[in-house]
Each structure stands twice: as structure tokens, then as C-alpha cells.
Design a protein around this motif. Structure first.
Motif, short mmCIF file in Angstrom:
data_model
loop_
_atom_site.label_atom_id
_atom_site.label_comp_id
_atom_site.label_asym_id
_atom_site.label_seq_id
_atom_site.Cartn_x
_atom_site.Cartn_y
_atom_site.Cartn_z
N THR A 189 0.83 -1.19 0.00
CA THR A 189 0.00 0.00 0.00
C THR A 189 0.87 1.25 0.00
O THR A 189 2.09 1.18 0.18
N HIS A 267 -6.10 -3.00 4.96
CA HIS A 267 -6.40 -2.18 3.79
C HIS A 267 -7.49 -1.16 4.11
O HIS A 267 -7.42 0.01 3.69
N VAL A 270 -5.85 1.61 5.95
CA VAL A 270 -5.05 2.43 5.03
C VAL A 270 -5.95 3.37 4.23
O VAL A 270 -5.64 4.56 4.07
N ARG A 271 -7.05 2.86 3.72
CA ARG A 271 -7.99 3.70 2.95
C ARG A 271 -8.58 4.80 3.82
O ARG A 271 -8.72 5.95 3.38
N THR A 276 -3.70 4.22 -0.46
CA THR A 276 -4.12 3.50 -1.66
C THR A 276 -3.47 2.12 -1.69
O THR A 276 -2.49 1.85 -0.98
N LEU A 277 -4.01 1.27 -2.52
CA LEU A 277 -3.53 -0.10 -2.67
C LEU A 277 -2.63 -0.22 -3.89
O LEU A 277 -2.96 0.27 -4.98
N SER A 281 -1.16 -7.35 -4.61
CA SER A 281 -1.43 -7.63 -3.21
C SER A 281 -2.41 -8.80 -3.11
O SER A 281 -3.24 -9.04 -4.01
#
Length: 288
Positions: A189, A267, A270-271, A276-277, A281
Motif C-alpha cells: 500500500t 487495507h 489504510v484507505r 491506496t492499494l 497484493s
């Protein structure tokens, strides 16, 4: 600019972006592309570049193969150095590691810059790996104003080839133990630089070394987005962003599904932090 894992194909790397220890200086691998030959959905072979079929050029780089398959690539190259001086530095915590990395980022001293958080029996170890190429000085200028545990610093002079093959030696270790053949559900990420330290620290506080499996690690280092010029690369809109990557291995039976579920949870965090990804992954359907 080369990615960390050199066994990737050129075409596969260009389909996702390409991140490595020199991204802080040169951008993604896709940012070094000068021209591509692409097989489009109608079976035609089309040459594209920033000035020729530019729309297709921007769709194929980091386009995950959705708009065409690259069969030839012309990349911008520089002369390879002969030697690398590698420094491995230790830090007391994530904030101190990030502070020195940003100092190195903005001073331009490091040709290679990559921070990591490594599991130990006592918790996490915070480590910085930097390298300068064809260096003549004794290292004082490179390490000036850094706040690492200097007594623990490791310095080695190696050939440039040996420097590039550092990750290959890691994978050779995993092959020797059989771990390379088990699932390795990595999560890759980007975090916005403005919130990277608290966001990453919050996630680390809820992880244990066991969540990474044997020989796992967390990569965490700043890159400047000034050199980024790949429209489809999903990068937070800030001047500095941090790759935040869970490099992990399902070393124990039944752990792969739990790691993928945890990837979804991380995730989501993180968002929420504006991150972002990176598409390479393990973030498929949540296992039952």
C-alpha cells in the motif's frame, strides 16, 4: 530504477508500476518508459509513447493488462555504478526512523533508501537501509545529523551487482527452508506522508511478529511523488508518500486465510487514512 524483486518480467512490472529502493529519486519503473509496442484488444500491434498514441501509452502503464499487452518496451537507462556502500542503521521507534528517512530524502544523499520494521522475540526492530554509489568519502557526510543508534550501524562496501541481488539472497534463504513455496499473502500500500507515521504505528500496534510468519517484515519508507508521471498509478495526492508493505509468509498450516482476512482489515485502515492499494497484493475475496 529497478524493483526490489528482479525475477519479475519487464511486462509484468510495467503492468503494475514497479517500486524499489530508488523510487524516492526516480519514480516508478513505469515513469522511465520511453516507448511501448502494445497488442490491443482487437489484435493490432500499436507503438505508443508520450508523443505517439499517448492515450494508449498512459492506459497501458500500470493498467493491469486491461487495455493491452506490452510486447516491447524502451526504458530510460543510466550508467550503472561499479560499487555500493550500504549502511544499515537502527532506531528506537517508527517516528525516529521516519524522521531520518525524510532528512535523507530531501537532502538527496541516498541512492537507495528503504526502511523496515522487523519482528524479533522482544517485539519490533526499526531499521534503515541506505546506499550511496561509487562513494569516495568516509561516510561522515552521508550520516551527518542522523539520529540512529550509531554503535549498532553496519557498513559494507559491495559491488553494484551484489547490492541489486540483496533481495535475491533473501529469496534463496526462503527457498532453502521451503518457505518460498508456501503462500505469501503480501499487502502493498501507499500512505500519505502527512499521516504515515501515526497510521502505520496504529496498525503495527495491532500486529504481532507472528502475523508476518517466519522471516516476514514491514517495509516503510518515504518517496517523493515529484518524479511520478503514471496516470493510472494509484498514489495519494501528496508530495511525499510512504510505501507501507506487509511482507509475510504463511509459514504455519492454516495461516494463509487468516493473513488474507487481516489484509482486508489493514487495507480498510489504510484507505481510511487516505492511502491506496498497490495492486500486486493478496486482497481477493475474504476467506470464510
Amino acid at each position: 530504477m529497478l524493483p526490489n524483486y528482479l525475477d519479475l518480467s519487464v511486462g509484468g512490472t510495467l503492468a503494475v508500476g514497479g517500486v524499489g529502493g530508488a523510487t524516492h529519486r526516480h519514480g516508478l519503473v513505469t515513469d522511465t518508459v520511453l516507448e511501448l509496442d502494445v497488442v490491443t484488444g482487437d489484435g493490432e500491434v500499436t507503438t505508443c509513447s508520450p508523443t505517439r498514441n499517448a492515450g494508449l501509452f498512459d492506459q497501458v502503464r500500470a493498467g493491469l493488462g486491461q487495455f493491452g499487452i506490452a510486447t516491447r518496451a524502451v526504458l530510460s537507462l543510466v550508467e550503472a555504478p561499479e560499487r555500493a556502500r550500504r549502511y544499515t542503521l537502527r532506531y528506537p521507534d517508527l517516528a525516529a526512523l521516519a524522521a531520518d528517512q525524510e532528512l535523507l530524502l530531501h537532502s538527496g544523499r541516498a541512492g537507495h533508501l528503504q526502511g523496515s520494521v522487523l519482528p524479533t522475540d522482544a517485539g519490533w526492530r526499526y531499521q534503515l537501509e541506505l546506499a550511496v554509489f561509487d562513494a569516495d568519502e568516509d561516510g561522515a557526510a552521508v550520516l551527518r545529523d542522523l539520529e540512529d543508534h550509531r554503535a549498532d550501524a553496519q557498513i559494507e562496501d559491495v559491488s553494484y551487482r551484489e547490492h541489486l541481488e540483496a533481495f535475491d539472497r533473501f529469496t534463496e534463504l526462503l527457498r532453502s527452508t521451503g518457505e518460498w513455496s508456501v503462500p505469501h499473502p503480501w499487502l502493498l500500500t501507499f500512505l500519505p506522508g502527512s499521516v504515515a507515521v501515526p497510521a502505520a504505528q496504529g496498525i503495527l500496534d495491532d500486529l504481532t511478529p507472528g502475523d508476518l510468519g517466519d522471516h516476514g517484515a514491514v517495509l516503510f519508507h518515504p518517496v517523493s511523488t515529484r518524479a511520478f508521471a503514471t496516470p493510472l498509478a494509484q498514489i495519494p495526492d501528496e508530495a511525499v508518500v510512504y510505501p507501507f508493505n506487509l511482507i509475510r509468509f504463511a509459514s504455519h498450516p492454516g495461516s494463509a486465510a487468516a493473513m488474507v482476512r487481516q489484509n482486508h482489515e489493514v487495507h480498510d485502515r489504510v484507505r481510511t487514512a487516505g492511502g491506496t492499494l498497490y495492486p500486486a497484493s493478496a486482497i481477493g475475496p475474504v476467506p470464510a
